[in-house]
Design an enzyme around this catalytic site. Structure first.
Site, PDB file in Angstrom:
ATOM      1  N   ASN A 147      37.910 -21.823 -11.578  1.00 44.84           N
ATOM      2  CA  ASN A 147      39.291 -21.462 -11.321  1.00 44.84           C
ATOM      3  C   ASN A 147      39.404 -20.107 -10.898  1.00 44.84           C
ATOM      4  O   ASN A 147      40.383 -19.547 -10.932  1.00 44.84           O
ATOM      5  CB  ASN A 147      40.342 -21.967 -12.422  1.00 44.84           C
ATOM      6  CG  ASN A 147      40.052 -21.432 -13.586  1.00 44.84           C
ATOM      7  OD1 ASN A 147      39.097 -20.588 -13.954  1.00 44.84           O
ATOM      8  ND2 ASN A 147      40.709 -21.893 -14.928  1.00 44.84           N
ATOM      9  N   ARG A 285      43.059 -10.959 -20.070  1.00 45.19           N
ATOM     10  CA  ARG A 285      43.464 -11.387 -21.473  1.00 45.19           C
ATOM     11  C   ARG A 285      44.524 -10.611 -21.709  1.00 45.19           C
ATOM     12  O   ARG A 285      44.398  -9.155 -21.689  1.00 45.19           O
ATOM     13  CB  ARG A 285      42.217 -11.294 -22.185  1.00 45.19           C
ATOM     14  CG  ARG A 285      41.380 -12.674 -21.924  1.00 45.19           C
ATOM     15  CD  ARG A 285      41.885 -13.815 -22.383  1.00 45.19           C
ATOM     16  NE  ARG A 285      40.793 -14.826 -22.066  1.00 45.19           N
ATOM     17  CZ  ARG A 285      40.809 -15.661 -20.909  1.00 45.19           C
ATOM     18  NH1 ARG A 285      41.768 -15.357 -20.012  1.00 45.19           N
ATOM     19  NH2 ARG A 285      40.319 -16.758 -20.782  1.00 45.19           N
ATOM     20  N   GLN A 314      48.544 -17.055 -27.848  1.00 37.47           N
ATOM     21  CA  GLN A 314      49.024 -17.887 -26.858  1.00 37.47           C
ATOM     22  C   GLN A 314      49.246 -19.281 -27.713  1.00 37.47           C
ATOM     23  O   GLN A 314      48.268 -19.823 -28.221  1.00 37.47           O
ATOM     24  CB  GLN A 314      48.153 -18.085 -25.782  1.00 37.47           C
ATOM     25  CG  GLN A 314      48.178 -16.821 -24.746  1.00 37.47           C
ATOM     26  CD  GLN A 314      47.536 -16.892 -23.526  1.00 37.47           C
ATOM     27  OE1 GLN A 314      47.506 -15.993 -22.866  1.00 37.47           O
ATOM     28  NE2 GLN A 314      46.776 -18.017 -23.380  1.00 37.47           N
ATOM     29  N   HIS A 333      50.606 -18.911 -19.263  1.00 37.20           N
ATOM     30  CA  HIS A 333      48.968 -18.704 -18.781  1.00 37.20           C
ATOM     31  C   HIS A 333      48.906 -19.947 -17.791  1.00 37.20           C
ATOM     32  O   HIS A 333      48.218 -21.052 -18.262  1.00 37.20           O
ATOM     33  CB  HIS A 333      48.042 -18.803 -20.070  1.00 37.20           C
ATOM     34  CG  HIS A 333      46.715 -18.372 -19.513  1.00 37.20           C
ATOM     35  ND1 HIS A 333      45.645 -18.136 -20.340  1.00 37.20           N
ATOM     36  CD2 HIS A 333      46.209 -18.211 -18.465  1.00 37.20           C
ATOM     37  CE1 HIS A 333      44.807 -17.733 -19.972  1.00 37.20           C
ATOM     38  NE2 HIS A 333      44.911 -17.621 -18.623  1.00 37.20           N
TER      39      HIS A 333
END
Length: 386
Positions: A147, A285, A314, A333
């Site tokens: 990705n 991050r 998260q 995210h």
């Protein structure tokens, strides 16, 4: 037989999709640079399906259960009474995502005597304590490159959204207004700006390539300097560190992995050296930046905007200050979890599992920790406390 414990995000609030906006995905032959896409023997899903949520199960259920393995899929990952915590002591394999991470801390790894393999459905394995994995002989792997382009596209979108003041302008339309002066009072052209990336690996370099046609001056820093031919092709200016880079940029995008050298890098001191009114993008991050320093920089006007999709922890709590700070473009995210990317990281997880169960080598580019040391992509990108 193995227990495979998989943590994925929840299904859509209206239920798992029965149809999709598009009928098919474009077919890619290979990644930029020549690395081949995942090569499992088969997949049990249709590319373009929602695979990253609980019901999607990464398309692995029939494969794993057909081999007689126990496959537990949950979104309940936090706290001592979570389903993840209950199943972890018996798990041989844990699969998690950067988007909804099951944090494999040193304490959790110590409670999992059967754990042999920790897989990331995506890229970025910092939710695993790599030192503890090394100590306990746990192999850590991720689907490298699956990705990277997805995230690079998201970065470019966020840069343009901030610089052109897109989100507030869209809000005026949704609210029934036509307030042109309000919309353009913070809108600028990207053309002519200095744009820099902190790290120029697969994502950072892809961002640079996509921004080159915009007529910007491009800068980068990385622990591994790019070949001179690439620097010449894109007109790149190299800086030896982030501290050297940021004073020269109107836009800075963070594309570095989280490790001891990058944790807390963007603090009050570093932000103060940036050009007043610069934009900061972080799809890397959340812990690479100081949470409260970002809020202070936006409040003071030192930063004109901050966008990204990475938080800590998260999911972010409802009271997280980034939800309400001014001039932000934050999302959950999602940058690396498009339906296109999901087809690749699901196939990559299947490929890794096939190698593991057949006791054949996992692709070197997928490895982060193996044999009690950083390995493969991990040796190139990460550092540990050792």
């Amino acid at each position: 037989m193995a227990k495979v414990l998989c943590v994925l995000y929840d299904d859509p609030v209206d239920g798992y999709p029965t149809s999709y906006a598009r009928d098919r995905l474009p077919v890619l032959e290979r990644y930029p640079g020549g690395q081949s896409l995942p090569t499992p023997s088969a997949v049990d899903f249709i590319p373009g399906e929602l695979l990253g949520s609980v019901s999607g199960a990464l398309g692995l259920r029939s494969y794993l259960e057909g081999l007689g393995h126990e496959f537990v899929v949950t979104s309940d990952k936090d706290g001592p009474d979570s389903e993840f915590e209950r199943h972890l002591p018996d798990a041989e394999i844990v699969i998690s995502q950067p988007f909804w991470p099951a944090y494999l801390t040193a304490e959790r790894i110590a409670k999992a005597p059967n754990l042999k393999l920790a897989l990331t459905a995506g890229i970025g394995s910092d939710h695993v304590d790599l030192d503890a994995a090394i100590t306990h002989g746990v192999t850590v792997a991720e689907v490298t490159y699956c990705n990277s382009i997805s995230v690079a596209e998201h970065v470019v979108m966020m840069i343009l959204s901030l610089v052109r003041n897109y989100l507030p302008s869209h809000r005026w339309v949704r609210d029934g207004g036509w307030n042109i002066a309000d919309c353009v009072a913070r809108s600028y052209d990207l053309e002519g700006m200095d744009v820099g990336t902190v790290a120029a690996g697969r994502i950072g370099l892809a961002v640079l390539r996509r921004l080159a046609p915009f007529g910007v001056r491009l800068h980068y820093t990385d622990r591994h300097r790019l070949p001179a031919a690439v620097e010449d092709e894109l007109g790149l200016t190299f800086h030896p560190s982030a501290h050297d880079l940021v004073p020269h940029c109107d836009v800075v995008t963070i594309n570095a992995p989280l490790h001891p050298e990058t944790k807390g890098l963007f603090d009050d001191e570093l932000l103060a050296t940036m050009r007043r009114g610069a934009y900061l993008i972080n799809t890397a991050r959340g812990l690479i930046v100081d949470r409260d320093a970002i809020v202070r920089a936006l409040d003071s006007g030192q930063l004109a905007g901050y966008a990204g999709d990475v938080w800590y922890p998260q999911p972010a709590p409802t009271e997280h200050p980034w939800r309400t700070m001014p001039h932000h473009g934050m999302t959950p995210h999602i940058s690396g979890s498009s339906l296109s990317a999901q087809a690749r990281y699901a196939a990559g997880i299947r490929e890794i599992l096939e190698s593991y169960f057949a006791d054949t080598p996992i692709r070197d580019e997928y490895l982060i920790v193996d044999g009690g040391r950083l390995a493969g992509a991990g040796a190139h990108s990460y550092s540990t406390r050792r």
